[in-house]
Write an enzyme that holds these catalytic residues in place. Structure first.
Site, PDB file in Angstrom:
ATOM      1  N   ASP A 268      63.584  15.432 -15.534  1.00 29.34           N
ATOM      2  CA  ASP A 268      63.704  14.223 -16.333  1.00 29.34           C
ATOM      3  C   ASP A 268      64.978  14.406 -17.179  1.00 29.34           C
ATOM      4  O   ASP A 268      65.458  15.538 -17.337  1.00 29.34           O
ATOM      5  CB  ASP A 268      62.456  14.102 -17.219  1.00 29.34           C
ATOM      6  CG  ASP A 268      62.561  12.965 -18.210  1.00 29.34           C
ATOM      7  OD1 ASP A 268      62.931  11.856 -17.789  1.00 29.34           O
ATOM      8  OD2 ASP A 268      62.285  13.191 -19.407  1.00 29.34           O
ATOM      9  N   LEU A 269      65.521  13.308 -17.708  1.00 26.34           N
ATOM     10  CA  LEU A 269      66.762  13.425 -18.485  1.00 26.34           C
ATOM     11  C   LEU A 269      66.508  13.406 -20.005  1.00 26.34           C
ATOM     12  O   LEU A 269      66.671  14.420 -20.694  1.00 26.34           O
ATOM     13  CB  LEU A 269      67.705  12.271 -18.108  1.00 26.34           C
ATOM     14  CG  LEU A 269      69.001  12.185 -18.903  1.00 26.34           C
ATOM     15  CD1 LEU A 269      69.949  13.320 -18.568  1.00 26.34           C
ATOM     16  CD2 LEU A 269      69.698  10.844 -18.652  1.00 26.34           C
ATOM     17  N   ASP A 270      66.054  12.233 -20.480  1.00 23.19           N
ATOM     18  CA  ASP A 270      65.886  12.036 -21.922  1.00 23.19           C
ATOM     19  C   ASP A 270      64.742  12.905 -22.453  1.00 23.19           C
ATOM     20  O   ASP A 270      63.603  12.763 -22.019  1.00 23.19           O
ATOM     21  CB  ASP A 270      65.584  10.561 -22.222  1.00 23.19           C
ATOM     22  CG  ASP A 270      66.745   9.650 -21.848  1.00 23.19           C
ATOM     23  OD1 ASP A 270      67.872   9.939 -22.248  1.00 23.19           O
ATOM     24  OD2 ASP A 270      66.513   8.648 -21.147  1.00 23.19           O
TER      25      ASP A 270
ATOM     26  N   THR B 127      68.324  12.200 -26.266  1.00 20.88           N
ATOM     27  CA  THR B 127      68.846  10.843 -26.474  1.00 20.88           C
ATOM     28  C   THR B 127      67.840   9.952 -27.199  1.00 20.88           C
ATOM     29  O   THR B 127      68.185   8.846 -27.591  1.00 20.88           O
ATOM     30  CB  THR B 127      69.220  10.203 -25.127  1.00 20.88           C
ATOM     31  OG1 THR B 127      68.234  10.601 -24.194  1.00 20.88           O
ATOM     32  CG2 THR B 127      70.588  10.613 -24.664  1.00 20.88           C
TER      33      THR B 127
ATOM     34  N   LYS C 224      58.986   6.517 -25.449  1.00 21.07           N
ATOM     35  CA  LYS C 224      59.503   7.648 -24.665  1.00 21.07           C
ATOM     36  C   LYS C 224      59.062   7.544 -23.209  1.00 21.07           C
ATOM     37  O   LYS C 224      57.869   7.370 -22.936  1.00 21.07           O
ATOM     38  CB  LYS C 224      59.052   8.975 -25.276  1.00 21.07           C
ATOM     39  CG  LYS C 224      59.836   9.292 -26.538  1.00 21.07           C
ATOM     40  CD  LYS C 224      59.594  10.694 -27.035  1.00 21.07           C
ATOM     41  CE  LYS C 224      60.458  10.946 -28.263  1.00 21.07           C
ATOM     42  NZ  LYS C 224      60.088  12.173 -28.959  1.00 21.07           N
TER      43      LYS C 224
ATOM     44  N   SER D 245      64.942  10.043 -13.483  1.00 21.38           N
ATOM     45  CA  SER D 245      64.914   9.448 -14.823  1.00 21.38           C
ATOM     46  C   SER D 245      64.693   7.942 -14.773  1.00 21.38           C
ATOM     47  O   SER D 245      65.134   7.270 -13.851  1.00 21.38           O
ATOM     48  CB  SER D 245      66.257   9.741 -15.513  1.00 21.38           C
ATOM     49  OG  SER D 245      66.400   8.956 -16.673  1.00 21.38           O
ATOM     50  N   ALA D 246      64.057   7.402 -15.834  1.00 25.82           N
ATOM     51  CA  ALA D 246      63.853   5.950 -15.949  1.00 25.82           C
ATOM     52  C   ALA D 246      65.123   5.265 -16.457  1.00 25.82           C
ATOM     53  O   ALA D 246      65.235   4.046 -16.418  1.00 25.82           O
ATOM     54  CB  ALA D 246      62.712   5.685 -16.924  1.00 25.82           C
TER      55      ALA D 246
ATOM     56  N   LYS E 247      57.381   5.299 -14.322  1.00 27.13           N
ATOM     57  CA  LYS E 247      56.413   6.362 -14.570  1.00 27.13           C
ATOM     58  C   LYS E 247      55.279   5.766 -15.421  1.00 27.13           C
ATOM     59  O   LYS E 247      55.590   4.964 -16.300  1.00 27.13           O
ATOM     60  CB  LYS E 247      57.070   7.522 -15.356  1.00 27.13           C
ATOM     61  CG  LYS E 247      58.249   8.164 -14.636  1.00 27.13           C
ATOM     62  CD  LYS E 247      58.997   9.111 -15.585  1.00 27.13           C
ATOM     63  CE  LYS E 247      60.288   9.606 -14.954  1.00 27.13           C
ATOM     64  NZ  LYS E 247      61.113  10.432 -15.851  1.00 27.13           N
TER      65      LYS E 247
ATOM     66  N   GLU F 144      59.348  17.723 -17.311  1.00 24.18           N
ATOM     67  CA  GLU F 144      59.130  16.452 -18.009  1.00 24.18           C
ATOM     68  C   GLU F 144      58.712  16.653 -19.461  1.00 24.18           C
ATOM     69  O   GLU F 144      58.015  17.618 -19.770  1.00 24.18           O
ATOM     70  CB  GLU F 144      57.969  15.709 -17.330  1.00 24.18           C
ATOM     71  CG  GLU F 144      58.341  14.521 -16.511  1.00 24.18           C
ATOM     72  CD  GLU F 144      58.948  13.359 -17.267  1.00 24.18           C
ATOM     73  OE1 GLU F 144      58.848  13.317 -18.513  1.00 24.18           O
ATOM     74  OE2 GLU F 144      59.531  12.486 -16.621  1.00 24.18           O
ATOM     75  N   ASP F 145      59.095  15.719 -20.345  1.00 20.42           N
ATOM     76  CA  ASP F 145      58.643  15.811 -21.738  1.00 20.42           C
ATOM     77  C   ASP F 145      57.647  14.713 -22.098  1.00 20.42           C
ATOM     78  O   ASP F 145      57.080  14.748 -23.194  1.00 20.42           O
ATOM     79  CB  ASP F 145      59.829  15.734 -22.708  1.00 20.42           C
ATOM     80  CG  ASP F 145      60.424  14.350 -22.752  1.00 20.42           C
ATOM     81  OD1 ASP F 145      60.668  13.775 -21.661  1.00 20.42           O
ATOM     82  OD2 ASP F 145      60.635  13.813 -23.848  1.00 20.42           O
TER      83      ASP F 145
HETATM   84  C1  BG6 Z   1      63.838   6.943 -20.483  1.00 17.80           C
HETATM   85  C2  BG6 Z   1      63.675   7.055 -21.990  1.00 17.80           C
HETATM   86  O1  BG6 Z   1      64.306   8.138 -19.950  1.00 17.80           O
HETATM   87  O2  BG6 Z   1      64.744   5.892 -20.169  1.00 17.80           O
HETATM   88  C3  BG6 Z   1      63.258   5.723 -22.577  1.00 17.80           C
HETATM   89  O3  BG6 Z   1      62.705   8.052 -22.276  1.00 17.80           O
HETATM   90  C4  BG6 Z   1      64.252   4.640 -22.173  1.00 17.80           C
HETATM   91  O4  BG6 Z   1      63.178   5.835 -23.976  1.00 17.80           O
HETATM   92  C5  BG6 Z   1      64.371   4.599 -20.647  1.00 17.80           C
HETATM   93  O5  BG6 Z   1      63.824   3.374 -22.646  1.00 17.80           O
HETATM   94  C6  BG6 Z   1      65.393   3.553 -20.158  1.00 17.80           C
HETATM   95  O6  BG6 Z   1      66.669   3.948 -20.585  1.00 17.80           O
HETATM   96  P1  BG6 Z   1      67.985   3.062 -20.478  1.00 17.80           P
HETATM   97  O7  BG6 Z   1      69.096   4.042 -20.716  1.00 17.80           O
HETATM   98  O8  BG6 Z   1      68.020   2.480 -19.089  1.00 17.80           O
HETATM   99  O9  BG6 Z   1      67.886   2.006 -21.518  1.00 17.80           O
HETATM  100 MG    MG Z   2      61.810  12.115 -21.070  1.00 16.23          MG
END
Ligand code: BG6
Ligand code: MG
Length: 221
Positions: free
Chosen positions: A10-12, A18, A46, A115-116, A146, A170-171
């Site tokens: 996962d990224l964030d 972030t 999140k 990542s989302a 997810k 993942e967090d």
């Molecule tokens: C997820 C974050 O990785 O990405 C969420 O945990 C965020 O907080 C989602 O809303 C979407 O991110 P972005 O960059 O497309 O607005």
């Molecule tokens: Mg995350």
């Protein structure tokens, strides 16, 4: 290349923090709409997609808007978020991440991003990690968020790996649930009470030892 096991990150909240930038941008948006938005409430966002995050925010503020206005706010939020992202450097990579990625590279273990975020490639580029990943699956590639396993199953497909041989890092609770639904091995990063459904939990990535990684690789050989 070791084809017995692969990782999907996962990224964030795993590679970079972030969440603090998402929070600032959502808070300013809430304030401009006349209500406050707290750090505690930010926990609900999140791992959640951008569109879903706005829905949650508007519910908190008890505000109903037209689709057109929502689109305008989503753009505004993302513009502010990107102003923070554009200032990111490799200093913002979370502890232990660079060491872990280097260990995987040295041991010929492939890894992907799951990542989302639609901003994922830009963020990886800013922190200098983009070219380390064999594959990237981000918010632009999936239709189901997810805890649906789509993002990780697509990652396994891009890595040409059987899902049961993939390890997800993942967090978020929703992310761990997605990894489990994909039949993957799940590593939670954070609080073990919160991430109780993960196969393994570490407080942060720096706590993942090379001995643990070696045993995980060996067990899957
Ligand atoms: C997820 C974050 O990785 O990405 C969420 O945990 C965020 O907080 C989602 O809303 C979407 O991110 P972005 O960059 O497309 O607005
Ligand atoms: Mg995350």
């Amino acid at each position: 290349m070791n084809n017995k096991i692969a990782f999907i990150f996962d990224l964030d909240g795993v590679i970079v923090d972030t969440a603090k930038y998402h929070f600032l941008a959502w808070k300013n948006l809430a304030n401009s709409l006349g209500f406050d938005f707290t750090k505690e409430q930010n926990e609900q966002l999140k791992g959640v997609s951008r569109v879903k995050s706005l829905e949650i925010l508007l519910k908190i503020g008890n505000i109903e808007l037209t689709d057109e206005k929502k689109q305008e706010l989503l753009l505004k939020k993302n513009e502010e978020y990107l102003s923070y992202v554009n200032r990111m450097t490799s200093d913002e990579i979370l502890p232990g991440v660079t060491n872990m990625l280097n260990f995987l590279i040295e041991n010929n273990v492939k890894f992907a991003l799951g990542s989302a975020s639609k901003n994922a490639p830009l963020i990886l580029d800013k922190v200098g990690l983009l070219n380390k990943f064999t594959a990237i699956v981000d918010g632009n590639h999936v239709s189901k968020a997810k805890p649906d396993p789509e993002v990780f199953l697509l990652g396994a497909e891009k890595l040409k790996m059987d899902p049961i041989k993939c390890v997800v890092v993942e967090d978020a609770i929703a992310g761990v649930a997605a990894a489990n639904a994909a039949n993957m091995i799940s590593i939670g990063i954070g609080d073990s009470d919160v991430l109780k459904d993960a196969n393994y939990v570490f407080e942060d990535t720096s706590k993942i030892t090379t001995a643990f990684l070696k045993s995980l690789i060996k067990r899957n050989e």
